[in-house]
Write a protein that holds these residues in place. Sequence first.
Motif, PDB file in Angstrom:
ATOM      1  N   PHE A  26       1.280   2.156 -14.634  1.00  0.00           N
ATOM      2  CA  PHE A  26       1.196   0.599 -14.920  1.00  0.00           C
ATOM      3  C   PHE A  26       0.264   0.547 -15.992  1.00  0.00           C
ATOM      4  CE2 PHE A  26      -1.740   1.012 -11.408  1.00  0.00           C
ATOM      5  CZ  PHE A  26      -2.992   0.244 -11.760  1.00  0.00           C
ATOM      6  N   GLU A  27       0.553  -0.784 -16.661  1.00  0.00           N
ATOM      7  CA  GLU A  27      -0.216  -1.113 -17.892  1.00  0.00           C
ATOM      8  C   GLU A  27      -0.302  -2.599 -18.047  1.00  0.00           C
ATOM      9  OE1 GLU A  27       2.055   0.817 -21.179  1.00  0.00           O
ATOM     10  OE2 GLU A  27       1.148   2.740 -20.914  1.00  0.00           O
ATOM     11  N   GLY A  28      -1.003  -3.055 -19.199  1.00  0.00           N
ATOM     12  CA  GLY A  28      -1.166  -4.670 -19.460  1.00  0.00           C
ATOM     13  C   GLY A  28      -2.063  -5.064 -18.501  1.00  0.00           C
ATOM     14  N   ILE A  29      -1.834  -6.290 -17.979  1.00  0.00           N
ATOM     15  CA  ILE A  29      -2.541  -7.041 -17.247  1.00  0.00           C
ATOM     16  C   ILE A  29      -2.563  -7.020 -15.890  1.00  0.00           C
ATOM     17  CG2 ILE A  29      -3.007  -8.974 -19.056  1.00  0.00           C
ATOM     18  CD1 ILE A  29      -0.923 -10.471 -17.298  1.00  0.00           C
ATOM     19  N   ILE A  30      -1.538  -5.876 -15.238  1.00  0.00           N
ATOM     20  CA  ILE A  30      -1.503  -5.699 -14.151  1.00  0.00           C
ATOM     21  C   ILE A  30      -2.812  -5.055 -13.343  1.00  0.00           C
ATOM     22  CG2 ILE A  30      -0.514  -4.038 -12.128  1.00  0.00           C
ATOM     23  CD1 ILE A  30       1.964  -3.693 -14.187  1.00  0.00           C
ATOM     24  N   VAL A  31      -3.065  -5.947 -12.241  1.00  0.00           N
ATOM     25  CA  VAL A  31      -4.380  -5.325 -11.539  1.00  0.00           C
ATOM     26  C   VAL A  31      -4.227  -4.288 -10.734  1.00  0.00           C
ATOM     27  CG1 VAL A  31      -6.132  -6.600 -10.054  1.00  0.00           C
ATOM     28  CG2 VAL A  31      -5.136  -8.013 -11.513  1.00  0.00           C
ATOM     29  N   GLN A  32      -3.165  -4.362  -9.866  1.00  0.00           N
ATOM     30  CA  GLN A  32      -2.685  -3.293  -9.193  1.00  0.00           C
ATOM     31  C   GLN A  32      -1.097  -3.292  -8.736  1.00  0.00           C
ATOM     32  OE1 GLN A  32      -5.188  -4.111  -5.461  1.00  0.00           O
ATOM     33  NE2 GLN A  32      -3.415  -4.381  -4.549  1.00  0.00           N
ATOM     34  N   GLU A  33      -0.708  -2.324  -8.399  1.00  0.00           N
ATOM     35  CA  GLU A  33       0.603  -2.272  -7.824  1.00  0.00           C
ATOM     36  C   GLU A  33       0.432  -2.607  -6.510  1.00  0.00           C
ATOM     37  OE1 GLU A  33       3.657   1.037  -9.559  1.00  0.00           O
ATOM     38  OE2 GLU A  33       1.503   1.910  -9.364  1.00  0.00           O
ATOM     39  N   PHE A  34       1.569  -3.248  -5.636  1.00  0.00           N
ATOM     40  CA  PHE A  34       1.594  -3.799  -4.451  1.00  0.00           C
ATOM     41  C   PHE A  34       2.334  -3.220  -3.573  1.00  0.00           C
ATOM     42  CE2 PHE A  34       1.277  -7.170  -1.150  1.00  0.00           C
ATOM     43  CZ  PHE A  34      -0.073  -7.191  -0.957  1.00  0.00           C
ATOM     44  N   ASP A  35       2.146  -2.681  -2.424  1.00  0.00           N
ATOM     45  CA  ASP A  35       3.068  -1.780  -1.555  1.00  0.00           C
ATOM     46  C   ASP A  35       2.970  -2.584  -0.357  1.00  0.00           C
ATOM     47  OD1 ASP A  35       4.667  -0.175  -0.224  1.00  0.00           O
ATOM     48  OD2 ASP A  35       3.188   1.476  -0.370  1.00  0.00           O
ATOM     49  N   PHE A  36       4.160  -2.869   0.263  1.00  0.00           N
ATOM     50  CA  PHE A  36       4.060  -3.563   1.625  1.00  0.00           C
ATOM     51  C   PHE A  36       4.470  -2.457   2.720  1.00  0.00           C
ATOM     52  CE2 PHE A  36       5.275  -7.102  -1.014  1.00  0.00           C
ATOM     53  CZ  PHE A  36       4.737  -8.190  -0.409  1.00  0.00           C
ATOM     54  N   GLY A  37       4.464  -1.211   2.206  1.00  0.00           N
ATOM     55  CA  GLY A  37       4.800  -0.247   3.231  1.00  0.00           C
ATOM     56  C   GLY A  37       6.093  -0.086   3.732  1.00  0.00           C
ATOM     57  N   ARG A  38       6.368   0.596   5.023  1.00  0.00           N
ATOM     58  CA  ARG A  38       7.740   0.630   5.245  1.00  0.00           C
ATOM     59  C   ARG A  38       8.282  -0.545   6.383  1.00  0.00           C
ATOM     60  NH1 ARG A  38       6.390   6.731   6.645  1.00  0.00           N
ATOM     61  NH2 ARG A  38       6.743   7.437   4.670  1.00  0.00           N
TER      62      ARG A  38
END
Length: 150
Positions: A26-38
Amino acid sequence: MKLNFFKIIILSAILFFSSCEQEDLFEGIIVQEFDFGRCLPPFGNEPDEYVITNDSLYQNLLTLGTVVCDNYTLPEIDFTTYTLLGKYTISDGEVKYYKRKVIKDESNMKYIYTIYMKCQNNNKAEISMNWVLVPQLPDDYNVEFVVIIS
């Protein structure tokens, strides 16, 4: 002779396993990827793009799809600081990696969320919601979603 054969086997194994790894960037202004899990699988229905700027919109996600886990609660997000963006994608084949990028286009007053998917040509299509946290979206800004598959 046995030593060279052993080195070739080890090197082959390393190349085989490292070339098949899925790597997400991930690049740019993304702070973090977000994962809701399963517990909250990809939705796959309209809308397929999400700009979530407050807790009310966030809690509404629980009504859009089938929550798999009992008593599931959404992870906390501070919407005074962040905005949650999501884009549903289906690949043409097995995804080798995703590259997600969000840029702030100040002259056009928008965030541009681009998702690059590198796919292998086979019959293993994949789906993803591509959730990312970004700095809070200014009130007068829009979000443009772009998907590039190669």
